[in-house]
Design a protein around this motif. Structure first.
Motif, PDB file in Angstrom:
ATOM      1  N   VAL A 224       0.872  -1.251   0.077  1.00  0.00           N
ATOM      2  CA  VAL A 224      -0.135  -0.267  -0.108  1.00  0.00           C
ATOM      3  C   VAL A 224       1.055   1.498   0.152  1.00  0.00           C
ATOM      4  O   VAL A 224       1.921   1.490   1.314  1.00  0.00           O
ATOM      5  N   SER A 225       0.825   2.215  -0.913  1.00  0.00           N
ATOM      6  CA  SER A 225       1.344   3.567  -0.930  1.00  0.00           C
ATOM      7  C   SER A 225       0.222   4.174  -0.502  1.00  0.00           C
ATOM      8  O   SER A 225      -0.932   4.621  -0.344  1.00  0.00           O
ATOM      9  N   THR A 226       1.250   6.005  -0.282  1.00  0.00           N
ATOM     10  CA  THR A 226       0.179   7.158  -0.556  1.00  0.00           C
ATOM     11  C   THR A 226       0.470   7.877  -1.309  1.00  0.00           C
ATOM     12  O   THR A 226      -0.681   8.521  -1.836  1.00  0.00           O
ATOM     13  N   GLY A 227       0.613   7.328  -2.730  1.00  0.00           N
ATOM     14  CA  GLY A 227       0.825   7.369  -4.251  1.00  0.00           C
ATOM     15  C   GLY A 227       0.717   9.026  -3.929  1.00  0.00           C
ATOM     16  O   GLY A 227       2.037   9.487  -3.737  1.00  0.00           O
ATOM     17  N   ASP A 228       0.084   9.759  -4.536  1.00  0.00           N
ATOM     18  CA  ASP A 228       0.271  11.445  -5.424  1.00  0.00           C
ATOM     19  C   ASP A 228      -0.753  12.100  -3.644  1.00  0.00           C
ATOM     20  O   ASP A 228      -1.067  13.824  -3.924  1.00  0.00           O
ATOM     21  N   MET A 229      -1.048  11.595  -2.957  1.00  0.00           N
ATOM     22  CA  MET A 229      -1.631  12.258  -1.066  1.00  0.00           C
ATOM     23  C   MET A 229      -0.855  13.931  -1.094  1.00  0.00           C
ATOM     24  O   MET A 229      -1.087  14.523  -1.202  1.00  0.00           O
ATOM     25  N   PHE A 230       0.360  13.835  -1.291  1.00  0.00           N
ATOM     26  CA  PHE A 230       1.493  15.180  -1.302  1.00  0.00           C
ATOM     27  C   PHE A 230       2.223  15.075  -1.905  1.00  0.00           C
ATOM     28  O   PHE A 230       3.189  15.929  -1.793  1.00  0.00           O
ATOM     29  N   THR A 231       2.286  14.699  -3.073  1.00  0.00           N
ATOM     30  CA  THR A 231       3.270  14.960  -3.846  1.00  0.00           C
ATOM     31  C   THR A 231       2.798  16.223  -4.077  1.00  0.00           C
ATOM     32  O   THR A 231       1.604  16.460  -4.507  1.00  0.00           O
ATOM     33  N   PRO A 232       3.445  16.930  -5.315  1.00  0.00           N
ATOM     34  CA  PRO A 232       3.261  18.041  -5.741  1.00  0.00           C
ATOM     35  C   PRO A 232       2.838  18.774  -7.251  1.00  0.00           C
ATOM     36  O   PRO A 232       2.509  16.790  -7.311  1.00  0.00           O
ATOM     37  N   ALA A 233       1.665  19.352  -7.207  1.00  0.00           N
ATOM     38  CA  ALA A 233       0.233  18.568  -8.266  1.00  0.00           C
ATOM     39  C   ALA A 233       1.254  19.400  -9.474  1.00  0.00           C
ATOM     40  O   ALA A 233       1.108  19.650 -10.396  1.00  0.00           O
ATOM     41  N   ASP A 234       2.418  20.778  -9.180  1.00  0.00           N
ATOM     42  CA  ASP A 234       3.099  20.829 -10.575  1.00  0.00           C
ATOM     43  C   ASP A 234       4.473  21.100 -10.555  1.00  0.00           C
ATOM     44  O   ASP A 234       5.041  21.614  -9.195  1.00  0.00           O
ATOM     45  N   LEU A 235       5.410  20.776 -11.684  1.00  0.00           N
ATOM     46  CA  LEU A 235       6.165  21.037 -11.782  1.00  0.00           C
ATOM     47  C   LEU A 235       7.212  21.931 -11.349  1.00  0.00           C
ATOM     48  O   LEU A 235       6.588  22.802 -10.685  1.00  0.00           O
ATOM     49  N   ASN A 236       8.439  21.990 -10.399  1.00  0.00           N
ATOM     50  CA  ASN A 236       8.921  22.903  -9.038  1.00  0.00           C
ATOM     51  C   ASN A 236       8.403  23.483  -8.856  1.00  0.00           C
ATOM     52  O   ASN A 236       8.517  24.367  -8.387  1.00  0.00           O
ATOM     53  N   GLU A 237       7.782  22.947  -7.402  1.00  0.00           N
ATOM     54  CA  GLU A 237       6.835  23.274  -6.313  1.00  0.00           C
ATOM     55  C   GLU A 237       7.065  21.893  -5.452  1.00  0.00           C
ATOM     56  O   GLU A 237       7.469  20.948  -5.754  1.00  0.00           O
ATOM     57  N   THR A 238       6.758  22.365  -3.889  1.00  0.00           N
ATOM     58  CA  THR A 238       7.159  21.777  -2.985  1.00  0.00           C
ATOM     59  C   THR A 238       5.240  21.378  -2.550  1.00  0.00           C
ATOM     60  O   THR A 238       4.684  21.335  -2.912  1.00  0.00           O
ATOM     61  N   GLY A 239       6.052  19.800  -2.083  1.00  0.00           N
ATOM     62  CA  GLY A 239       3.857  18.957  -1.706  1.00  0.00           C
ATOM     63  C   GLY A 239       3.847  19.592  -1.260  1.00  0.00           C
ATOM     64  O   GLY A 239       3.862  21.013   0.226  1.00  0.00           O
ATOM     65  N   TYR A 240       3.109  18.432  -0.057  1.00  0.00           N
ATOM     66  CA  TYR A 240       2.260  19.112   1.148  1.00  0.00           C
ATOM     67  C   TYR A 240       3.262  18.336   2.327  1.00  0.00           C
ATOM     68  O   TYR A 240       3.484  17.923   2.642  1.00  0.00           O
ATOM     69  N   PRO A 241       2.641  19.985   3.086  1.00  0.00           N
ATOM     70  CA  PRO A 241       3.375  20.553   4.396  1.00  0.00           C
ATOM     71  C   PRO A 241       2.820  19.290   5.611  1.00  0.00           C
ATOM     72  O   PRO A 241       1.734  19.021   5.525  1.00  0.00           O
ATOM     73  N   MET A 242       3.825  18.147   5.933  1.00  0.00           N
ATOM     74  CA  MET A 242       3.598  16.717   6.441  1.00  0.00           C
ATOM     75  C   MET A 242       2.715  17.788   8.090  1.00  0.00           C
ATOM     76  O   MET A 242       2.516  17.316   8.719  1.00  0.00           O
ATOM     77  N   ASP A 243       3.513  18.429   8.790  1.00  0.00           N
ATOM     78  CA  ASP A 243       2.499  19.447   9.913  1.00  0.00           C
ATOM     79  C   ASP A 243       2.104  19.971  10.251  1.00  0.00           C
ATOM     80  O   ASP A 243       1.348  20.166  10.726  1.00  0.00           O
ATOM     81  N   GLU A 244       1.450  20.018   8.710  1.00  0.00           N
ATOM     82  CA  GLU A 244      -0.457  21.205   8.702  1.00  0.00           C
ATOM     83  C   GLU A 244      -1.614  20.073   8.333  1.00  0.00           C
ATOM     84  O   GLU A 244      -1.655  18.996   7.844  1.00  0.00           O
ATOM     85  N   PRO A 245      -2.875  20.682   8.285  1.00  0.00           N
ATOM     86  CA  PRO A 245      -4.053  19.826   8.597  1.00  0.00           C
ATOM     87  C   PRO A 245      -4.007  19.412   7.687  1.00  0.00           C
ATOM     88  O   PRO A 245      -3.923  19.856   6.321  1.00  0.00           O
ATOM     89  N   TYR A 246      -4.516  18.380   7.088  1.00  0.00           N
ATOM     90  CA  TYR A 246      -4.735  18.109   5.709  1.00  0.00           C
ATOM     91  C   TYR A 246      -6.504  17.927   5.466  1.00  0.00           C
ATOM     92  O   TYR A 246      -6.771  18.052   4.412  1.00  0.00           O
TER      93      TYR A 246
END
Length: 418
Positions: A224-246
């Protein structure tokens, strides 16, 4: 291997298009080297850097190993190192034998592991190896470059952590790396699962060291994988901040909404219950942890994060209440669409729901709405055919009324003569 080969080809294309991508936190945890515990081995990556796509944590579901990449070297040598490590693992190498390949590529780091092959990191790294003996003895050993190994058959972990330039918490990695390694050892000793521990690692590192953007994690036993849950939606962007509400979730009905839209809701619009706030590191742990009541939900036909997350929660709530019934799941989803909680997708039918009770998995196949519409046509109490007939009748009556108005004088004269 063919699937991994195709993925590597895509990664190579990505490397030509995007800026640097480097996971500065890699972790592999093995709490059950026998492979019997469905949550007994897990891995993950995150960083303060940009472009944390899933290519930074490759997983083989068939042979149950993960390959995590990083380092400050160029993209092409990193790709070559990953391919070298994967080829060795596919041919039966241990984690140590495979990870040692990274030493042939300057500035590159590759970590790999699985429940039966142990774990190892090779190349350029600063890491701790954690080993927990059967009597509860914890050994935490620092390594810097070369090769660091968690032997097969041992409970333990490897964690690598460096700070990214530009991170406001630059300089904290040395302390946090050691503290997190010690905490991993304590959690393994106390009987926590590998998936739970990886979730706690993401929480601790993101809060204390600032290397906080996903990335994601994998369950090496259950695939099982988190897949694209937290990866960036656009190139040259940061992913989702893991210490913030989701996301905010209603425990009663399963309704949920992702951030930032969730900030507008305090109670569930379906039943009025108070919504529960789920942080990203909690969502990561829940996504890779398999339980008797857990359901893996895949969503197709839309890439809207809010739709995907809400659909997953609706499906899980429906399965919990009604079991693996395609009809019940379709009804729940359509109710959410009708009430405006799912936007941009059309109503589904039971044939659009693929249920696999044996693997606790559900697939939902959406049809996007045409012309950028946000909602399906209204459900009317009469059929469209009847409305068309009524429209034609109304048109005919209107035409008759126009004739009566135009020729009323002639009609009146004729009537009087008669």
């Amino acid at each position: 291997m063919n699937r991994l080969g195709r993925l590597l080809a895509l990664i190579f294309i990505f490397n030509l298009l995007i800026g640097p991508v480097s996971a500065t936190m890699n972790v592999i945890v093995i709490t059950d080297p026998t492979g019997a515990d469905p949550n007994g081995a897990a891995a993950g990556s995150m960083s303060f850097a940009q472009n944390m796509f899933q290519s930074t944590f490759l997983m083989s579901k068939e042979k149950r190993f993960a390959v995590l990449s990083g380092g400050e070297g160029a993209s092409t040598p990193r790709l070559m190192a990953i391919m070298d490590v994967i080829n060795r693992l596919e041919n039966g190498a241990t984690a140590a034998e495979a990870a040692s390949a990274a030493n042939s590529y300057q500035g590159i780091r590759v970590m790999c592991g699985g429940p039966s092959i142990g774990a190892a990191v090779g190349g350029s790294f600063d890491a701790y190896v954690v080993i927990v003996e059967d009597d509860g003895t914890i050994t935490v050993t620092p390594y810097s470059g070369g090769l660091a190994v968690l032997p097969p058959g041992k409970r333990g972990a490897i964690i690598h952590l460096r700070n990214t330039h530009g991170n406001p918490k630059y300089g904290t990695a040395t302390r946090v790396r050691q503290e997190t390694a010690v905490n991993i050892g304590k959690m393994i000793r106390d009987g926590y699962s590998a998936t739970y521990i990886v979730g706690k690692v993401f929480e601790e590192v993101s809060k204390d060291a600032g290397e906080k953007y996903g990335g994601g994690a994998v369950n090496l036993v259950s695939g099982v994988s988190t897949g694209d849950m937290f990866t960036p939606a656009d190139l040259n962007e940061t992913g989702y901040p893991m210490d913030e509400p989701y996301v905010k979730v209603c425990d009663e009905c399963g309704w949920s909404i992702g951030y930032p839209a969730a900030e507008n809701y305090q109670t569930c619009p379906v039943d009025g219950s108070k919504l529960k706030v789920i942080y990203a590191y909690e969502a990561l742990k829940d996504a890779i942890t398999v339980t008797n009541g857990s359901v893996s939900v895949s969503v197709y036909g839309t890439e809207e994060a809010g739709v995907v997350q809400t659909t997953q929660e609706i499906v899980r709530a429906s399965v919990k209440k009604n079991g693996y019934s395609a009809e019940a799941i379709a009804r729940s989803i359509n109710r959410a669409i009708k009430n405006g909680f799912l936007v941009g997708v059309n109503y589904v039918e039971p044939k659009d729901i693929n249920v696999k009770p044996s693997s606790r998995a559900v697939g939902v196949y959406y049809t996007p709405l045409p012309d950028d519409r946000t909602a399906p046509p209204m459900e009317l109490p009469v059929s469209s055919g009847l409305l068309e007939i009524l429209g034609n009748i109304q048109t005919a009556l209107g035409f008759i009324m126009v004739l009566l108005v135009l020729f009323r004088s002639s009609l009146i004269s004729s009537f009087r003569r008669g």
